[in-house]
Design a protein around this motif. Sequence first.
Motif, short mmCIF file in Angstrom:
data_model
loop_
_atom_site.label_atom_id
_atom_site.label_comp_id
_atom_site.label_asym_id
_atom_site.label_seq_id
_atom_site.Cartn_x
_atom_site.Cartn_y
_atom_site.Cartn_z
N ILE A 1 1.62 -27.54 36.86
CA ILE A 1 2.05 -28.88 37.24
C ILE A 1 3.58 -28.89 37.33
O ILE A 1 4.25 -28.58 36.36
CB ILE A 1 1.58 -29.94 36.23
CG1 ILE A 1 0.06 -29.91 36.09
CG2 ILE A 1 2.06 -31.32 36.63
CD1 ILE A 1 -0.48 -30.76 34.96
N MET B 1 -10.13 -32.97 36.54
CA MET B 1 -10.52 -31.67 37.10
C MET B 1 -11.37 -30.95 36.08
O MET B 1 -10.99 -30.84 34.91
CB MET B 1 -9.26 -30.87 37.42
CG MET B 1 -9.50 -29.44 37.83
SD MET B 1 -10.32 -29.30 39.44
CE MET B 1 -10.38 -27.54 39.65
N PHE C 1 -3.50 -36.70 33.57
CA PHE C 1 -4.27 -35.52 33.94
C PHE C 1 -5.32 -35.26 32.86
O PHE C 1 -4.99 -35.16 31.68
CB PHE C 1 -3.35 -34.29 34.04
CG PHE C 1 -2.32 -34.40 35.12
CD1 PHE C 1 -2.61 -33.99 36.41
CD2 PHE C 1 -1.06 -34.90 34.86
CE1 PHE C 1 -1.66 -34.08 37.42
CE2 PHE C 1 -0.10 -35.00 35.85
CZ PHE C 1 -0.41 -34.59 37.13
N ARG C 2 -6.59 -35.14 33.28
CA ARG C 2 -7.68 -34.72 32.40
C ARG C 2 -8.18 -33.41 32.98
O ARG C 2 -8.85 -33.41 34.01
CB ARG C 2 -8.78 -35.75 32.36
CG ARG C 2 -8.33 -37.05 31.76
CD ARG C 2 -9.47 -37.99 31.67
NE ARG C 2 -9.66 -38.18 30.24
CZ ARG C 2 -10.69 -38.79 29.71
NH1 ARG C 2 -11.65 -39.24 30.46
NH2 ARG C 2 -10.77 -38.95 28.41
N LEU C 3 -7.81 -32.33 32.33
CA LEU C 3 -8.09 -31.01 32.88
C LEU C 3 -9.03 -30.26 31.96
O LEU C 3 -8.83 -30.24 30.74
CB LEU C 3 -6.78 -30.24 33.06
CG LEU C 3 -5.70 -30.99 33.85
CD1 LEU C 3 -4.38 -30.24 33.80
CD2 LEU C 3 -6.14 -31.21 35.28
N PHE D 1 -3.87 -24.13 35.17
CA PHE D 1 -3.30 -25.34 35.72
C PHE D 1 -1.78 -25.24 35.75
O PHE D 1 -1.17 -24.92 34.73
CB PHE D 1 -3.71 -26.57 34.90
CG PHE D 1 -5.20 -26.71 34.79
CD1 PHE D 1 -5.93 -27.25 35.83
CD2 PHE D 1 -5.87 -26.27 33.68
CE1 PHE D 1 -7.31 -27.35 35.75
CE2 PHE D 1 -7.24 -26.37 33.58
CZ PHE D 1 -7.97 -26.92 34.62
N SER E 1 -5.95 -25.18 39.35
CA SER E 1 -5.28 -26.34 39.93
C SER E 1 -3.79 -26.08 40.03
O SER E 1 -3.19 -25.52 39.12
CB SER E 1 -5.49 -27.58 39.07
OG SER E 1 -6.83 -27.92 39.00
N ALA F 1 1.27 -40.89 35.66
CA ALA F 1 0.41 -39.73 35.92
C ALA F 1 -0.43 -39.45 34.68
O ALA F 1 0.07 -39.42 33.57
CB ALA F 1 1.24 -38.50 36.27
N LYS G 1 -10.91 -36.73 41.62
CA LYS G 1 -11.92 -36.19 40.71
C LYS G 1 -12.57 -34.99 41.38
O LYS G 1 -13.16 -35.12 42.44
CB LYS G 1 -12.97 -37.25 40.40
CG LYS G 1 -12.44 -38.43 39.62
CD LYS G 1 -13.44 -39.55 39.51
CE LYS G 1 -14.52 -39.23 38.55
NZ LYS G 1 -15.43 -40.38 38.31
N VAL H 1 -5.93 -37.83 37.63
CA VAL H 1 -6.63 -36.62 38.06
C VAL H 1 -7.62 -36.19 36.99
O VAL H 1 -7.27 -36.11 35.81
CB VAL H 1 -5.64 -35.45 38.31
CG1 VAL H 1 -6.38 -34.18 38.69
CG2 VAL H 1 -4.61 -35.83 39.38
N PHE I 1 -0.42 -28.40 41.05
CA PHE I 1 0.15 -29.68 41.42
C PHE I 1 1.64 -29.49 41.62
O PHE I 1 2.39 -29.36 40.65
CB PHE I 1 -0.08 -30.72 40.31
CG PHE I 1 -1.53 -30.95 39.99
CD1 PHE I 1 -2.25 -31.91 40.68
CD2 PHE I 1 -2.17 -30.21 39.02
CE1 PHE I 1 -3.58 -32.13 40.39
CE2 PHE I 1 -3.50 -30.42 38.72
CZ PHE I 1 -4.21 -31.38 39.41
#
Length: 124
Positions: free
Chosen positions: A119, A91, A110-112, A117, A96, A108, A14, A89, A98
């Motif tokens: 990935i 963010m 992801f909360r972006l 970003f 970011s 997986a 986080k 995750v 990854f």
Amino acid sequence: IKPGKSSHIKTLIKVSGGKLKVTGQSKELAEVNLSYFKSDWNPTVSFTENEKEGKLTITALSNHKEQHIDEANVCQIALNNKLTYSLGVAMGVGESEFNLQDLSIDKALFRLGVGAFTINLANT
């Protein structure tokens, strides 16, 4: 962080904002490098495990309601390619990256928020 007996690691990352980079290639369970303004972040890293799995939590959250997002707030994390991770995750604002190529990822999420970003989940 030294690896324990667990081969499956539930991992929660986080970060309020700034720059976040997550990769593989660590010989340890995880290598975490944080650089930040003390007045902005209150980072924590913890690892616990039971007989079945480990739990790794890395947080770098803002100390303020109004977040001061600065490129100087950087969180770099390297994970171990020989372990299996369930990755969560969250963010906020920032950049970011990854690069999870060749890591063993069984889940997986992801909360972006807002930002750029990238990935890479190749061969996971």
